[in-house]
Scaffold this motif. Structure first.
Motif, PDB file in Angstrom:
ATOM      1  N   ASP A 173       7.048   6.466   0.480  1.00  0.00           N
ATOM      2  CA  ASP A 173       6.712   6.819  -1.228  1.00  0.00           C
ATOM      3  C   ASP A 173       4.930   6.874  -1.626  1.00  0.00           C
ATOM      4  O   ASP A 173       4.106   6.246  -0.551  1.00  0.00           O
ATOM      5  CB  ASP A 173       6.721   5.715  -1.959  1.00  0.00           C
ATOM      6  N   ALA A 174       4.722   7.373  -2.343  1.00  0.00           N
ATOM      7  CA  ALA A 174       3.476   7.494  -2.563  1.00  0.00           C
ATOM      8  C   ALA A 174       2.529   6.310  -3.311  1.00  0.00           C
ATOM      9  O   ALA A 174       1.066   6.461  -3.386  1.00  0.00           O
ATOM     10  CB  ALA A 174       2.905   8.706  -3.503  1.00  0.00           C
ATOM     11  N   LYS A 175       3.550   5.700  -3.443  1.00  0.00           N
ATOM     12  CA  LYS A 175       2.856   5.020  -5.004  1.00  0.00           C
ATOM     13  C   LYS A 175       2.505   3.217  -4.363  1.00  0.00           C
ATOM     14  O   LYS A 175       2.327   3.903  -2.932  1.00  0.00           O
ATOM     15  CB  LYS A 175       4.176   4.013  -5.552  1.00  0.00           C
ATOM     16  N   GLU A 176       1.360   3.045  -5.306  1.00  0.00           N
ATOM     17  CA  GLU A 176       1.272   1.608  -4.257  1.00  0.00           C
ATOM     18  C   GLU A 176       1.627   0.360  -5.124  1.00  0.00           C
ATOM     19  O   GLU A 176       1.349   0.526  -6.451  1.00  0.00           O
ATOM     20  CB  GLU A 176      -0.178   1.391  -4.102  1.00  0.00           C
ATOM     21  N   CYS A 177       1.776  -0.683  -4.975  1.00  0.00           N
ATOM     22  CA  CYS A 177       2.404  -1.358  -6.128  1.00  0.00           C
ATOM     23  C   CYS A 177       1.456  -3.431  -5.685  1.00  0.00           C
ATOM     24  O   CYS A 177       0.831  -3.927  -5.098  1.00  0.00           O
ATOM     25  CB  CYS A 177       3.887  -2.166  -5.384  1.00  0.00           C
ATOM     26  N   PHE A 178       2.312  -4.158  -7.044  1.00  0.00           N
ATOM     27  CA  PHE A 178       1.814  -5.309  -6.518  1.00  0.00           C
ATOM     28  C   PHE A 178       3.185  -6.274  -7.385  1.00  0.00           C
ATOM     29  O   PHE A 178       3.090  -5.690  -8.455  1.00  0.00           O
ATOM     30  CB  PHE A 178       0.556  -5.925  -7.165  1.00  0.00           C
ATOM     31  N   TYR A 179       3.536  -7.338  -6.448  1.00  0.00           N
ATOM     32  CA  TYR A 179       4.487  -7.985  -6.771  1.00  0.00           C
ATOM     33  C   TYR A 179       4.425  -9.697  -7.630  1.00  0.00           C
ATOM     34  O   TYR A 179       3.266  -9.958  -6.496  1.00  0.00           O
ATOM     35  CB  TYR A 179       5.378  -8.247  -5.834  1.00  0.00           C
ATOM     36  N   ILE A 180       4.635  -9.949  -8.173  1.00  0.00           N
ATOM     37  CA  ILE A 180       4.843 -11.565  -8.812  1.00  0.00           C
ATOM     38  C   ILE A 180       6.114 -11.526  -9.190  1.00  0.00           C
ATOM     39  O   ILE A 180       6.809 -11.065  -8.979  1.00  0.00           O
ATOM     40  CB  ILE A 180       3.565 -11.573 -10.208  1.00  0.00           C
ATOM     41  N   ALA A 181       6.398 -12.740  -9.421  1.00  0.00           N
ATOM     42  CA  ALA A 181       7.526 -13.726 -10.248  1.00  0.00           C
ATOM     43  C   ALA A 181       7.736 -14.105 -10.569  1.00  0.00           C
ATOM     44  O   ALA A 181       6.766 -15.008 -10.474  1.00  0.00           O
ATOM     45  CB  ALA A 181       8.686 -13.430  -8.380  1.00  0.00           C
ATOM     46  N   ARG A 182       8.997 -16.195 -10.539  1.00  0.00           N
ATOM     47  CA  ARG A 182       8.534 -16.973 -10.906  1.00  0.00           C
ATOM     48  C   ARG A 182       7.993 -17.468  -9.988  1.00  0.00           C
ATOM     49  O   ARG A 182       7.423 -17.397  -8.658  1.00  0.00           O
ATOM     50  CB  ARG A 182      10.344 -17.292  -9.944  1.00  0.00           C
ATOM     51  N   ASP A 183       7.050 -18.478 -10.886  1.00  0.00           N
ATOM     52  CA  ASP A 183       5.615 -19.287 -10.482  1.00  0.00           C
ATOM     53  C   ASP A 183       6.211 -20.599 -10.009  1.00  0.00           C
ATOM     54  O   ASP A 183       6.454 -21.742 -10.976  1.00  0.00           O
ATOM     55  CB  ASP A 183       4.618 -19.155 -11.305  1.00  0.00           C
ATOM     56  N   VAL A 240      20.144 -10.749  -0.992  1.00  0.00           N
ATOM     57  CA  VAL A 240      19.848 -10.724   0.720  1.00  0.00           C
ATOM     58  C   VAL A 240      20.389  -9.128   1.316  1.00  0.00           C
ATOM     59  O   VAL A 240      19.146  -9.192   2.229  1.00  0.00           O
ATOM     60  CB  VAL A 240      19.659 -12.297   1.302  1.00  0.00           C
ATOM     61  N   LYS A 241      21.857  -9.561   1.138  1.00  0.00           N
ATOM     62  CA  LYS A 241      21.654  -8.285   1.759  1.00  0.00           C
ATOM     63  C   LYS A 241      21.435  -7.252   1.327  1.00  0.00           C
ATOM     64  O   LYS A 241      21.456  -5.851   2.857  1.00  0.00           O
ATOM     65  CB  LYS A 241      23.494  -8.067   0.952  1.00  0.00           C
ATOM     66  N   ARG A 242      21.565  -6.635   0.128  1.00  0.00           N
ATOM     67  CA  ARG A 242      19.682  -5.818   0.465  1.00  0.00           C
ATOM     68  C   ARG A 242      18.719  -5.756   1.163  1.00  0.00           C
ATOM     69  O   ARG A 242      17.936  -4.853   1.591  1.00  0.00           O
ATOM     70  CB  ARG A 242      19.933  -5.352  -1.307  1.00  0.00           C
ATOM     71  N   PHE A 243      17.816  -6.667   0.756  1.00  0.00           N
ATOM     72  CA  PHE A 243      16.262  -6.907   1.055  1.00  0.00           C
ATOM     73  C   PHE A 243      16.407  -7.000   3.053  1.00  0.00           C
ATOM     74  O   PHE A 243      15.520  -6.799   3.353  1.00  0.00           O
ATOM     75  CB  PHE A 243      16.469  -8.755   0.322  1.00  0.00           C
ATOM     76  N   ARG A 244      17.724  -7.351   3.700  1.00  0.00           N
ATOM     77  CA  ARG A 244      17.270  -8.141   4.916  1.00  0.00           C
ATOM     78  C   ARG A 244      16.787  -6.434   5.537  1.00  0.00           C
ATOM     79  O   ARG A 244      16.425  -6.209   6.487  1.00  0.00           O
ATOM     80  CB  ARG A 244      18.279  -8.579   5.801  1.00  0.00           C
ATOM     81  N   ASN A 245      17.367  -5.631   4.649  1.00  0.00           N
ATOM     82  CA  ASN A 245      16.883  -4.222   5.528  1.00  0.00           C
ATOM     83  C   ASN A 245      15.503  -3.971   5.338  1.00  0.00           C
ATOM     84  O   ASN A 245      15.177  -3.194   6.199  1.00  0.00           O
ATOM     85  CB  ASN A 245      18.176  -3.029   5.173  1.00  0.00           C
ATOM     86  N   GLN A 246      15.309  -4.415   4.448  1.00  0.00           N
ATOM     87  CA  GLN A 246      14.161  -3.530   3.913  1.00  0.00           C
ATOM     88  C   GLN A 246      12.964  -4.675   4.221  1.00  0.00           C
ATOM     89  O   GLN A 246      11.499  -3.771   4.326  1.00  0.00           O
ATOM     90  CB  GLN A 246      13.870  -3.487   2.017  1.00  0.00           C
ATOM     91  N   TYR A 247      13.018  -5.936   3.695  1.00  0.00           N
ATOM     92  CA  TYR A 247      11.974  -7.585   4.411  1.00  0.00           C
ATOM     93  C   TYR A 247      12.479  -7.451   5.362  1.00  0.00           C
ATOM     94  O   TYR A 247      13.676  -7.873   6.093  1.00  0.00           O
ATOM     95  CB  TYR A 247      11.712  -7.955   3.558  1.00  0.00           C
ATOM     96  N   SER A 248      11.145  -8.221   6.494  1.00  0.00           N
ATOM     97  CA  SER A 248      11.957  -8.952   7.446  1.00  0.00           C
ATOM     98  C   SER A 248      11.723 -10.506   7.103  1.00  0.00           C
ATOM     99  O   SER A 248      11.195 -10.916   6.877  1.00  0.00           O
ATOM    100  CB  SER A 248      10.608  -8.848   8.604  1.00  0.00           C
ATOM    101  N   ALA A 259       0.517  -0.956   0.226  1.00  0.00           N
ATOM    102  CA  ALA A 259       0.109   0.012   0.043  1.00  0.00           C
ATOM    103  C   ALA A 259       0.928   1.190   0.294  1.00  0.00           C
ATOM    104  O   ALA A 259       1.937   1.039   0.522  1.00  0.00           O
ATOM    105  CB  ALA A 259      -0.841  -0.201   1.577  1.00  0.00           C
ATOM    106  N   ALA A 260      -0.124   2.549  -0.547  1.00  0.00           N
ATOM    107  CA  ALA A 260       0.964   3.985  -0.135  1.00  0.00           C
ATOM    108  C   ALA A 260       1.610   3.735   1.135  1.00  0.00           C
ATOM    109  O   ALA A 260       0.851   3.528   2.265  1.00  0.00           O
ATOM    110  CB  ALA A 260      -0.151   4.933  -1.056  1.00  0.00           C
ATOM    111  N   GLY A 261       2.912   4.454   1.164  1.00  0.00           N
ATOM    112  CA  GLY A 261       2.735   4.766   2.727  1.00  0.00           C
ATOM    113  C   GLY A 261       3.936   3.466   3.338  1.00  0.00           C
ATOM    114  O   GLY A 261       4.489   3.660   4.513  1.00  0.00           O
ATOM    115  N   MET A 262       4.173   2.071   2.666  1.00  0.00           N
ATOM    116  CA  MET A 262       4.198   1.365   3.243  1.00  0.00           C
ATOM    117  C   MET A 262       5.578   1.803   3.265  1.00  0.00           C
ATOM    118  O   MET A 262       6.506   0.355   3.931  1.00  0.00           O
ATOM    119  CB  MET A 262       4.352   0.137   2.189  1.00  0.00           C
ATOM    120  N   SER A 263       6.378   1.733   1.781  1.00  0.00           N
ATOM    121  CA  SER A 263       7.890   1.645   1.920  1.00  0.00           C
ATOM    122  C   SER A 263       8.876   3.734   2.169  1.00  0.00           C
ATOM    123  O   SER A 263       8.569   4.480   2.050  1.00  0.00           O
ATOM    124  CB  SER A 263       8.470   1.576   0.606  1.00  0.00           C
ATOM    125  N   LEU A 264       9.548   3.622   3.442  1.00  0.00           N
ATOM    126  CA  LEU A 264      10.567   4.893   3.601  1.00  0.00           C
ATOM    127  C   LEU A 264      11.926   4.387   3.321  1.00  0.00           C
ATOM    128  O   LEU A 264      12.563   3.124   3.906  1.00  0.00           O
ATOM    129  CB  LEU A 264       9.788   5.209   5.484  1.00  0.00           C
TER     130      LEU A 264
END
Ligand code: AKG
Ligand code: FE2
Length: 315
Positions: free
Chosen positions: A96-106, A295-303, A83-88
Motif C-alpha cells: 500500500d502507498a498509504k501511511e497511517c497512525f493508530y490510536i485506540a482505547r487508552d 486474534v485469528k486475523r491479527f496474527r497473520n498481519q502482526y507479529s 510508514a508507506a510500504g509496510m503493509s503488503l
C-alpha cells in the motif's frame, strides 16, 4: 450505481416510533445488499472533523525519522506510526502507498495482547494533535455504538444488548494519508482490495477527496463512494458477516486516490468487548469471542507471540 445515504437523526432524535423503524430498515437493507452505506445526521460535530484533519496534517508533516521512531511495529499495543510500504496483502504485487497512525482505547496498563494499553502520542503541542484527536475519537466511538444498536435491532434483538457489548469495547482508530496517485508506482493502490475483519467501521473521508471503491458481488462492479461533506461511510466487517449468518455483508473495498493532491481519511473500527460472544444471535452455538476472532486475523498481519495469543484464549 451509488451507495444509499441514510439520515440517522430519525434514530437519534425520533419524532415518532416510525422514524426509528425507518432507519433500522434502511440500515438493514443496505448492510444486506452492499455491506456499506453513507450517513448524515450522525451527531459528530463538523468542527471536530475539521480539527481532526488539521491535526492529521500536523502529524504527517513531521520529519520521517521522527515518525519512524513511533513505529507501531515496536509498540506492544500496536499504536503509533505505519510508514508507506509496510503493509503488503497476500496476492498484491506491491505494498500500500498509504501511511497511517493508530490510536485506540487508552488504558494505563497493558493487558490481553496489547488490546488494552496506553496510546502513543507524537511530540506536538496537545492542542495541535492529542486533544482534538481524542475528542474526535470519543465522538466517533459513540457513533460506532449507535450503529451496532441499529444493526442489533435490525435482526430483532433488543438494543439494550449493546450496553454489555460496549463494556471496555475494542475501538482502534487509524488516521490515513494517501500520497498523490501520480507519485505512486504503476499498479500500486492507496490501499489494496480487502475486507475489514471485525465489527463496524466508521470512515471519515476528507471532503472532495474521492478514492474509495466498494465491490458489488451481484453486479460484479466497483461502486465509487464520493467523499461528501459531513457524510460518513459505514461498513460491516467479517465478524459481523459471520455472526449475522451472512445477513449483513462484509464487502471488499480499496482506495485509488482520485484527487489532485494527497488524500486524508480516518477509520474507526468498533469491535466490541473482547470477551463478548455474538450479540447478533445470542443463540449462536459457536461461542467465539471478539478477542478470539480478532486474534485469528491479527496474527497473520502482526507479529504476536504465542503467550500473548494464549492470553485472549485463541491458541
Ligand atoms: O481510506 C479509506 O477510504 C478506506 C480505508 C480502509 O478501507 C481501511 O482502513 O480499512
Ligand atoms: Fe477497510
Amino acid at each position: 450505481m451509488n451507495l444509499p445515504i441514510i439520515d440517522l437523526s430519525g434514530y437519534l432524535n425520533p419524532e415518532s416510533p416510525e422514524d426509528r423503524e425507518r432507519v433500522i430498515a434502511q440500515v438493514r437493507d443496505a448492510s444486506r445488499q452492499y455491506g456499506f452505506f453513507q450517513v448524515r445526521g450522525h451527531g459528530v460535530p463538523p468542527s471536530l472533523q475539521h480539527d481532526l484533519i488539521r491535526s492529521m496534517g500536523n502529524l504527517f508533516s513531521l520529519p520521517k525519522e521522527e515518525k519512524l521512531q513511533m513505529s507501531f511495529l515496536k509498540n506492544p499495543c500496536r499504536r503509533g506510526y505505519e510508514a508507506a510500504g509496510m503493509s503488503l496483502r497476500e496476492g498484491d504485487p506491491l505494498p500500500d502507498a498509504k501511511e497511517c497512525f493508530y490510536i485506540a482505547r487508552d488504558d494505563p496498563i497493558i493487558e490481553l495482547s496489547g488490546f488494552y494499553g496506553p496510546n502513543l502520542w507524537p511530540n506536538l503541542p496537545t492542542e495541535d494533535f492529542r486533544d482534538p484527536v481524542w475528542k474526535y475519537y470519543e465522538q466517533t466511538s459513540e457513533l460506532g455504538k449507535t450503529i451496532w444498536s441499529i444493526l442489533l435491532e435490525g435482526l430483532g434483538q433488543p438494543p439494550s444488548l449493546v450496553e454489555k457489548f460496549a463494556h471496555r469495547a475494542i475501538v482502534p482508530m487509524k488516521m490515513i494519508r494517501y500520497p498523490p496517485q501520480s507519485t505512486t508506482l504503476p499498479g500500486q493502490f492507496g490501499i489494496g482490495a480487502h475486507t475489514d475483519f471485525g465489527g463496524v467501521t466508521i470512515l471519515f473521508q476528507q471532503t472532495g477527496k474521492d478514492g474509495l471503491e466498494v465491490w458489488h458481488e451481484g453486479k460484479e462492479t466497483w461502486i465509487e463512494v464520493p467523499a461528501l461533506e459531513d457524510v460518513y461511510v459505514i461498513n460491516c466487517g467479517d465478524m459481523i458477516q459471520r455472526w449475522s449468518g451472512g445477513r449483513y455483508k462484509s464487502a471488499r473495498h480499496r482506495v485509488i486516490n482520485k484527487s489532485q493532491g494527497e488524500r486524508l481519511s480516518c477509520a474507526t473500527f468498533w469491535h466490541g468487548d473482547i470477551n463478548s460472544t455474538n450479540p447478533l444471535n445470542p443463540d449462536d452455538l459457536n461461542s467465539e469471542t471478539v478477542g478470539q476472532l480478532l486474534v485469528k486475523r491479527f496474527r497473520n498481519q502482526y507479529s504476536m507471540t504465542k503467550e500473548s495469543i494464549a492470553q485472549v484464549g485463541a491458541a
